[in-house]
Design a protein around this motif. Sequence first.
Motif, mmCIF file in Angstrom:
data_model
loop_
_atom_site.group_PDB
_atom_site.id
_atom_site.type_symbol
_atom_site.label_atom_id
_atom_site.label_comp_id
_atom_site.label_asym_id
_atom_site.label_seq_id
_atom_site.Cartn_x
_atom_site.Cartn_y
_atom_site.Cartn_z
ATOM 1 N N GLY A 1 -3.884 -2.182 8.405
ATOM 2 C CA GLY A 1 -3.841 -3.537 8.918
ATOM 3 C C GLY A 1 -5.156 -4.205 9.003
ATOM 4 N N MET A 2 -6.306 -3.418 9.200
ATOM 5 C CA MET A 2 -7.603 -3.961 9.247
ATOM 6 C C MET A 2 -8.090 -4.124 7.925
ATOM 7 S SD MET A 2 -10.925 -2.641 11.606
ATOM 8 C CE MET A 2 -9.832 -2.319 12.718
ATOM 9 N N TYR A 3 -7.922 -3.298 6.874
ATOM 10 C CA TYR A 3 -8.660 -3.057 5.810
ATOM 11 C C TYR A 3 -7.818 -3.250 4.352
ATOM 12 C CZ TYR A 3 -12.818 -1.012 7.851
ATOM 13 O OH TYR A 3 -13.955 -1.059 8.616
ATOM 14 N N GLY A 4 -6.399 -3.201 4.923
ATOM 15 C CA GLY A 4 -5.288 -3.299 3.553
ATOM 16 C C GLY A 4 -5.588 -4.692 2.702
ATOM 17 N N GLY A 5 -5.832 -4.745 1.568
ATOM 18 C CA GLY A 5 -5.981 -5.735 0.758
ATOM 19 C C GLY A 5 -7.348 -5.717 0.316
ATOM 20 N N ALA A 6 -8.038 -5.368 0.887
ATOM 21 C CA ALA A 6 -9.551 -5.502 0.402
ATOM 22 C C ALA A 6 -10.147 -4.009 0.248
ATOM 23 C CB ALA A 6 -10.731 -6.091 1.629
ATOM 24 N N ALA A 7 -9.828 -3.177 0.729
ATOM 25 C CA ALA A 7 -10.162 -1.673 0.478
ATOM 26 C C ALA A 7 -9.505 -0.983 -0.340
ATOM 27 C CB ALA A 7 -10.243 -0.961 1.851
ATOM 28 N N ILE A 8 -10.066 -0.305 -1.584
ATOM 29 C CA ILE A 8 -9.108 0.264 -2.599
ATOM 30 C C ILE A 8 -8.544 1.628 -2.014
ATOM 31 C CG2 ILE A 8 -11.107 1.843 -3.102
ATOM 32 C CD1 ILE A 8 -9.471 0.174 -5.946
ATOM 33 N N ASN A 9 -7.412 1.864 -2.489
ATOM 34 C CA ASN A 9 -6.440 2.764 -1.958
ATOM 35 C C ASN A 9 -6.236 4.099 -3.057
ATOM 36 O OD1 ASN A 9 -4.151 4.580 -1.490
ATOM 37 N ND2 ASN A 9 -2.933 3.061 -0.535
ATOM 38 N N PRO A 10 -7.137 5.203 -2.827
ATOM 39 C CA PRO A 10 -6.924 6.288 -3.918
ATOM 40 C C PRO A 10 -5.624 6.808 -4.435
ATOM 41 C CG PRO A 10 -7.882 7.013 -1.664
ATOM 42 C CD PRO A 10 -7.511 5.777 -1.496
ATOM 43 N N ILE A 11 -4.727 6.610 -3.481
ATOM 44 C CA ILE A 11 -3.317 7.082 -3.863
ATOM 45 C C ILE A 11 -2.927 6.174 -5.151
ATOM 46 C CG2 ILE A 11 -0.802 7.335 -3.487
ATOM 47 C CD1 ILE A 11 -1.622 7.912 -0.493
ATOM 48 N N LYS B 1 11.815 17.253 -6.437
ATOM 49 C CA LYS B 1 11.617 15.975 -5.723
ATOM 50 C C LYS B 1 10.129 15.433 -5.550
ATOM 51 C CE LYS B 1 15.721 16.559 -2.612
ATOM 52 N NZ LYS B 1 16.465 15.837 -3.050
ATOM 53 N N ALA B 2 9.852 13.984 -5.242
ATOM 54 C CA ALA B 2 8.725 13.621 -4.954
ATOM 55 C C ALA B 2 8.992 12.391 -4.065
ATOM 56 C CB ALA B 2 7.989 13.326 -6.193
ATOM 57 N N SER B 3 8.063 12.000 -3.153
ATOM 58 C CA SER B 3 8.187 11.073 -2.047
ATOM 59 C C SER B 3 7.057 10.397 -1.784
ATOM 60 C CB SER B 3 9.165 11.474 -0.843
ATOM 61 O OG SER B 3 8.305 12.343 -0.096
ATOM 62 N N ALA B 4 7.077 9.163 -1.412
ATOM 63 C CA ALA B 4 5.976 8.309 -1.100
ATOM 64 C C ALA B 4 6.465 7.284 0.260
ATOM 65 C CB ALA B 4 5.521 7.313 -2.103
ATOM 66 N N LYS B 5 5.611 7.101 1.234
ATOM 67 C CA LYS B 5 5.753 5.993 2.024
ATOM 68 C C LYS B 5 4.873 4.847 1.499
ATOM 69 C CE LYS B 5 5.515 9.509 5.632
ATOM 70 N NZ LYS B 5 6.933 9.950 6.231
ATOM 71 N N GLU C 1 0.748 -0.995 0.005
ATOM 72 C CA GLU C 1 0.090 0.083 0.140
ATOM 73 C C GLU C 1 0.745 1.151 0.170
ATOM 74 O OE1 GLU C 1 -3.095 0.310 -0.608
ATOM 75 O OE2 GLU C 1 -4.037 -1.829 0.000
ATOM 76 N N VAL C 2 0.405 2.232 -0.579
ATOM 77 C CA VAL C 2 0.874 3.580 -0.402
ATOM 78 C C VAL C 2 0.350 4.412 0.668
ATOM 79 C CG1 VAL C 2 1.609 5.484 -1.673
ATOM 80 C CG2 VAL C 2 1.313 3.414 -3.023
ATOM 81 N N ASN C 3 1.064 4.614 1.705
ATOM 82 C CA ASN C 3 0.395 5.241 2.725
ATOM 83 C C ASN C 3 0.473 6.778 2.861
ATOM 84 O OD1 ASN C 3 1.815 2.345 4.324
ATOM 85 N ND2 ASN C 3 -0.577 2.763 4.375
ATOM 86 N N GLY C 4 1.376 7.208 2.030
ATOM 87 C CA GLY C 4 1.381 8.738 1.885
ATOM 88 C C GLY C 4 2.172 9.126 0.614
ATOM 89 N N ILE C 5 1.888 10.301 0.133
ATOM 90 C CA ILE C 5 2.682 10.696 -1.009
ATOM 91 C C ILE C 5 2.819 12.222 -1.111
ATOM 92 C CG2 ILE C 5 0.526 10.602 -2.813
ATOM 93 C CD1 ILE C 5 2.399 9.428 -5.074
ATOM 94 N N GLY D 1 1.849 18.899 -8.795
ATOM 95 C CA GLY D 1 1.619 18.731 -7.124
ATOM 96 C C GLY D 1 0.888 17.423 -6.891
ATOM 97 N N ILE D 2 1.144 16.554 -5.927
ATOM 98 C CA ILE D 2 0.491 15.554 -5.605
ATOM 99 C C ILE D 2 0.726 15.354 -3.935
ATOM 100 C CG2 ILE D 2 2.363 13.996 -5.788
ATOM 101 C CD1 ILE D 2 0.485 11.781 -6.893
#
Lengths: 456, 456
Positions: free
Chosen positions: B218-228, A323-327, A303-307, B306-307
């Motif tokens: 941890g609870m949702y990772g894998g099943a929930a879509i991640n908009p990033i 620069k650009a970064s992601a967690k 998963e990407v937790n931050g960008i 920007g992102i």
Amino acid sequence: MTLDATLSRIDADMPAALDRLMALLRIPSISTDPAYKAECDRAADWLVADLASFGIAAEKRPTPGHPMVVGHVPGDGPHVLFYGHYDVQPVDPLTLWDRDPFDPAIEETPRGRVIRGRGASDDKGQLMTFVEACRAWKEVNGTLPCRITFFFEGEEESGSPSLIPFLKENADELKADLALICDTGLFESRVPAIMTQLRGLLGEEITLTGPDKDLHSGMYGGAAINPIRVLAKILGNLHDVAGRIQVPGFYDGVPDLPEDIAQQWQALNFDHGTFLGGVGLSQPAGETDKTPLEMIWSRPTAEVNGIIGGYTGDGFKTVLPSKASAKVSFRLVGQQDPHAIRESFRAWVQAQLPEDVTAEFHGHGASPAGQMSTEHPAFEQARAVLGAEWGHDAAFTGCGGSIPVAGYFKTILNMDTMLVGWAKDDDQIHSPNEKYDVESFQKGIRSWARVLDAIT
Amino acid sequence: MTLDATLSRIDADMPAALDRLMALLRIPSISTDPAYKAECDRAADWLVADLASFGIAAEKRPTPGHPMVVGHVPGDGPHVLFYGHYDVQPVDPLTLWDRDPFDPAIEETPRGRVIRGRGASDDKGQLMTFVEACRAWKEVNGTLPCRITFFFEGEEESGSPSLIPFLKENADELKADLALICDTGLFESRVPAIMTQLRGLLGEEITLTGPDKDLHSGMYGGAAINPIRVLAKILGNLHDVAGRIQVPGFYDGVPDLPEDIAQQWQALNFDHGTFLGGVGLSQPAGETDKTPLEMIWSRPTAEVNGIIGGYTGDGFKTVLPSKASAKVSFRLVGQQDPHAIRESFRAWVQAQLPEDVTAEFHGHGASPAGQMSTEHPAFEQARAVLGAEWGHDAAFTGCGGSIPVAGYFKTILNMDTMLVGWAKDDDQIHSPNEKYDVESFQKGIRSWARVLDAIT
């Protein structure tokens, strides 16, 4: 007779038990924020005093961070160690709370009475279910049913930096036959669950650099490489269309789900529509050939937790950023090796970098998945008695998150752990308006009495 | 004689001219940030007062946003309108500045004296080259050489929301024979350039929403879509491997480069190694079948400016975010229609959204590309005299950026524009440590005196 008397005592003592929990919840023991160091200390003192109030000698034990609380009660039968944590998550954004997070209250809601406040569920309320069960047992019977070590941590929400050294330094003292941890939840908020599969966690922070300064996209746009675009492309490649993670070797050590576990999980009739519907979603988004329960319990994730990159304020700025970064984090299962995956991920990113773009990596935690052994007889004993309290047979389940302490108990103390808890899916742990149902609290206390009775 | 005396006067007055520019640079007139509204107003007042100090009656004219400054000087010969902007870009990240961006200074550098501060080059320094040329001319000759309208805007860096209505409401007053704009640069920091091809600009802000709240991975990772992840995938699809933009219809109206212009540009011997090397790059990153000058002057682009999404602070948080957003801009050429491209881009994004993810769009500026007519005799007159100041013949060039006002002058006032300016490639406009060479400032003032002399 002993159990029935204890359960009656628990019910009769509920008002006082709730008062005690409220007192603990009023202490803002936020472990990650140094401003609350004295409050963490105060929470540890409170627990020592509370154990003393029913005759259990415990003490606050210093660490380089927040103190541990350790107390021992001699006895016959199995020696169990109970672990819980008295620290809590930060409360920001405070504006999203409907009340002061550290001025807890019992609220009447359409779905029953709840205890509202930071830590009500994670983990003060859960920790106190065990303490209250012991208090009632001792008051009814004069002793506890077996040899018990109480072990409370104050750094669980801030990465447990003192835990491993403390376990190593006090291994002989802390080693028991079995650890009990109350920091998990009911399956679908109703089925008592003993968690036996826990995913590991690997964290990586990537920073890409293109131009050596931010550029004007009018002057350079078209000719100069944009690290946000490069990062987006790489992160967009992380999964294929079937949801499989593309890092080479990532699936090494990922086991197929054993047939008996698959059947057990099938029998749970997991309602993913309700699970996802509760957060505004409808479709499971993981590997297309896996069931939703597998996605969250037994399959690894990326998963990407931050960008972040470029201009992100109000309005527009036609910057071409340097620069650009992601967690990025990975949930791991089975025998996946976090260190090997870290290296493979870094190489995979490096291989995709176009000319003129460089990557820096910063590693965060790396813990392998945990598979609990259920050989200790307490597992079956507990499973057998929990159904009577909750009206549903208990199940051995998986867990999407990581509970690193269970792994440390195994590797450092060679001690198995039984993970059982009474939280509900809507407890909003780590979020504003955290709550714990009064039902979770009362039945949780009663459940521990049943478990202690069963295993001794 | 008149010209020589004026040039001498300009040289003699340099210390005072620099002091005046410093005073203007000290006003933090950041137009995009509402917190600086009063400062934009103050910059407009300063300009009115400065024009008055050498006898030019100008006034601050209100708009729904930041004010315009308009002043008229009657005279014989052609009527020219001079346009510049007094607002500046934001200054973040402030930590990358070597000094307070609004406490400007003259610095000695190995490559000469520079004026360091936000707006030194874009556009306060450039604007003041024209004002100082007029001041010297008037002080030497008592009058200006022709009829001149001064027109300064305060919203150029924030999309010029008030410009079109203002031009329409004051069309009769502002219409002149030719507009002069000083907001461009020297070719390769040395060749005086009259820009005749300008790219247009389209800005879009996308916000994707997946879950209706931030989730625990941890609870949702894998099943929930991640908009990033969804956003990264879409932005990663923006270009194909050959660097071509994938939005349907994007290249409609993009002309091939005419053979004569291609030859002219070939003759410029553009050194892309130096151009890119100055910002830490080596390889042109645009369409693989185009030359570097085409990439920045005559080809359209798509960039992510920007992102942001999820947790971006220190440390790690295993959040699965509800939202992720990006700012995307397109540089446009030829007959590309910004409004058609906006619609096509939005549809292209929508078509890539998986179930449970929604997109919101916020449109920023939309201006088509501009092709300047060079029929007005002033173009050849100016080109002929600039070589004497700079030691290189002037050239008609292209420009990667957008100067929408030139397009509005044509469409609303039916007035051609001559774009000429003295900025250098390393001025770091829109970036930390913006500067303007003292050489640019002094020779720029002298250049305007030569141009005014030549066209009247």
